[in-house]
Scaffold this active site. Structure first.
Site, PDB file in Angstrom:
ATOM      1  N   SER A 168      -4.503   6.340   1.260  1.00  0.00           N
ATOM      2  CA  SER A 168      -5.548   7.106   0.592  1.00  0.00           C
ATOM      3  C   SER A 168      -6.251   7.968   1.631  1.00  0.00           C
ATOM      4  O   SER A 168      -6.259   7.632   2.824  1.00  0.00           O
ATOM      5  CB  SER A 168      -6.555   6.165  -0.066  1.00  0.00           C
ATOM      6  OG  SER A 168      -7.709   6.854  -0.514  1.00  0.00           O
ATOM      7  N   TYR A 181     -12.157  -0.914  -0.112  1.00  0.00           N
ATOM      8  CA  TYR A 181     -10.970  -0.115  -0.431  1.00  0.00           C
ATOM      9  C   TYR A 181     -10.580   0.745   0.763  1.00  0.00           C
ATOM     10  O   TYR A 181      -9.414   0.763   1.188  1.00  0.00           O
ATOM     11  CB  TYR A 181     -11.223   0.762  -1.659  1.00  0.00           C
ATOM     12  CG  TYR A 181     -10.012   1.573  -2.079  1.00  0.00           C
ATOM     13  CD1 TYR A 181      -9.012   0.996  -2.853  1.00  0.00           C
ATOM     14  CD2 TYR A 181      -9.868   2.906  -1.694  1.00  0.00           C
ATOM     15  CE1 TYR A 181      -7.891   1.724  -3.233  1.00  0.00           C
ATOM     16  CE2 TYR A 181      -8.757   3.640  -2.072  1.00  0.00           C
ATOM     17  CZ  TYR A 181      -7.779   3.048  -2.838  1.00  0.00           C
ATOM     18  OH  TYR A 181      -6.660   3.767  -3.207  1.00  0.00           O
TER      19      TYR A 181
END
Length: 275
Positions: A168, A181
């Site tokens: 990501s 995350y």
């Protein structure tokens, strides 16, 4: 049965592809996909099967996996396998059982797409619940480590195996409120780099990370609730780079940090397959 039929989402997504692989580029490969019941994982499972792969569908929700399994068996001659598994509960015993089942069923493993992730709460670190932190790190970072470590002997039975870690943008540049995350994706990038460095001379297994960018998934909707889904690319529009990373065109690529938003197709020549 029609040969390699596209489904409408894939046919539409191909308009954005920058790379056109051969229709049988994954023929007879055995590829494990985590989070295969929905989103990018479901799109990858369908697309890989249409290009000849036998996909191992790992996910938490059996009904979603069964729907993907039925779709694949209705449209291809490949042999998908369902593996219901909650990665929150993954441990040495369950990982070893999976390895044994793959060995008995196929004798080797040609690839792993580490796609399953938990978003966790978007909140300042000062207020981040420790139990939620542990869950996100378990699914996003520990499970990929444990699966890869346990399945390495099967990957090494392949002439040229590929492991892809789904990253990501917040795993490459930290951003406020993304908490566990973001940290888990940094860990995944580190795992990928260490594995690539350890195996760079083995010519058997290659390891790369891929940031798919904003993609029309349930996780994206949860992270950006005010965003219109119509403004976000579909998972199918990203499948060219996924196919590339698992087929022979990428044999010489390892240790790369790729971004689906900026990737323009292969820019290097492929190495010869390992014997």
């Amino acid at each position: 049965m029609p040969a390699n039929p596209d489904y409408p989402e894939l046919a539409a997504g191909k308009a954005d592809w920058r790379y056109q692989p051969d229709a049988a580029c994954l023929q007879d490969q055995v590829i494990l996909i985590t989070g295969a019941g929905d989103g990018i994982g479901r799109a990858a499972a369908r697309t890989f099967a249409l290009h000849g792969a036998n996909v191992i569908l790992l996910g938490r929700t059996r009904s979603k996996l069964e729907a993907v399994f039925d779709w694949i068996t209705d449209r291809t001659e490949t042999e998908p396998v369902i593996v219901p598994c909650d990665l929150l509960a993954l441990d040495d015993t369950s990982a070893s059982a999976l390895a044994q089942a793959i060995e008995e069923g196929f004798g080797r493993l040609d690839g792993i797409l580490h796609n399953a992730s938990l978003l966790g709460p978007k909140t300042p670190m000062a207020y981040y619940p420790s139990d939620e932190w542990a869950k996100v790190m378990q699914v996003n970072a520990f499970a990929p480590f444990l699966l890869t470590r346990t399945l390495l002997p099967l990957l090494q039975q392949s002439a040229n195996a590929s492991v892809v870690m789904t990253s990501s943008s917040v795993g490459r540049q930290g951003r406020a409120y993304w908490g566990a995350y973001a940290v888990s994706k940094f860990a995944l990038e580190g795992l990928c780099q260490v594995l690539a460095d350890e195996h760079e001379n083995a010519n058997r297994v290659r390891f790369n990370s891929l940031n798919p960018g904003g993609t029309r998934t349930a996780m994206r909707a949860a992270a950006y609730p005010a965003e219109s889904p119509a403004d976000v690319p579909t998972p199918e529009s990203r499948m060219d780079i996924y196919l590339y990373l698992f087929e022979q065109a990428s044999l010489s690529l390892t240790g790369a940090q790729l971004d689906a938003r900026t990737w323009n197709g292969p820019t290097h020549s492929a190495a010869a397959p390992a014997s």
